[in-house]
Motif scaffolding. Structure first.
Motif, short mmCIF file in Angstrom:
data_model
loop_
_atom_site.label_atom_id
_atom_site.label_comp_id
_atom_site.label_asym_id
_atom_site.label_seq_id
_atom_site.Cartn_x
_atom_site.Cartn_y
_atom_site.Cartn_z
N ASP A 4 7.79 3.44 -0.99
CA ASP A 4 8.66 4.39 -0.30
C ASP A 4 9.82 4.90 -1.16
O ASP A 4 10.68 5.62 -0.68
CB ASP A 4 9.19 3.77 1.00
N CYS B 24 0.81 -1.23 0.00
CA CYS B 24 0.00 0.00 0.00
C CYS B 24 0.83 1.26 0.00
O CYS B 24 0.35 2.33 -0.35
CB CYS B 24 -0.91 0.03 1.23
N CYS B 25 2.08 1.13 0.41
CA CYS B 25 2.84 2.34 0.74
C CYS B 25 4.23 2.36 0.10
O CYS B 25 5.24 2.17 0.78
CB CYS B 25 2.99 2.44 2.25
#
Length: 193
Positions: free
Chosen positions: A168, A165-166
């Protein structure tokens, strides 16, 4: 004082009948001008015997409809989420570059970026290059073709421990055709999000 050679004018004083006559004349001119219209204006004059020859129609870019993208989606289908067109190889025929991912019901499926072309005699488009492979787990943003170069921003992950989901890591990338393959260049300074 010298006397004028022209006799005195009889109309030196205006009366209401003069205004009515003037208004009637102006109304007549306006009415006549609305009936009589000039021909349409042109920016350039053409000679009577001049023939114009139209340029050949530009080739239409390949469509993404019905293309089998090299993407394993299991029971769901592959969907084109972004596409753009441009002449990437300088042959005068446009190519289509498509961002495709699986139509997953949850999460953020990784994107694939594919170049489509069509042979001169064939109406069916085909995938000729994979710029981003979905197995690399990138999400593609800021996607465009500029002056024959495909440009995108790739959102990715610094390790397998980072949740899907994230992303980086944010990496700008460009691809340019060198005559035999698309070469990727990444400006220095890919950075974390």
């Amino acid at each position: 004082m010298q006397q004028s050679a022209v006799p005195e004018l009889a109309h030196t004083q205006t009366r209401p009948i003069h205004w009515v006559a003037t208004a009637t004349a102006v109304a007549g001119v306006v009415a006549l001008s609305s009936v009589v219209q000039p021909g349409s204006a042109t920016a350039a004059q053409t000679a009577p015997a001049t023939r114009t020859q139209s340029a050949p129609a530009a080739a239409a870019p390949p469509s993404t409809t019905g293309v089998a993208f090299p993407l394993q989606c299991g029971p769901v289908k592959a969907i084109v989420v972004k596409k753009t067109t441009g002449d990437l190889d300088g042959d005068g025929r446009p190519e289509t570059v498509a961002v495709v991912h699986c139509d997953a019901p949850m999460g953020t499926p990784p994107d694939g970026v594919y170049v489509l072309t069509r042979s001169a005699g064939s109406p069916k488009p085909r995938v000729v290059a994979t710029l981003v492979d979905p197995k690399d787990r990138f999400t593609v943003t800021d996607f465009a073709i500029r002056e024959g170069t495909v440009a995108a921003t790739l959102l990715g992950y610094s390790s397998d421990d980072v949740p899907s989901c994230c992303p980086d890591v944010k990496t700008p990338a460009t691809w340019r055709w060198n005559g035999s393959a698309f070469l990727r260049s990444t400006p220095a300074g890919a950075h974390s999000v």
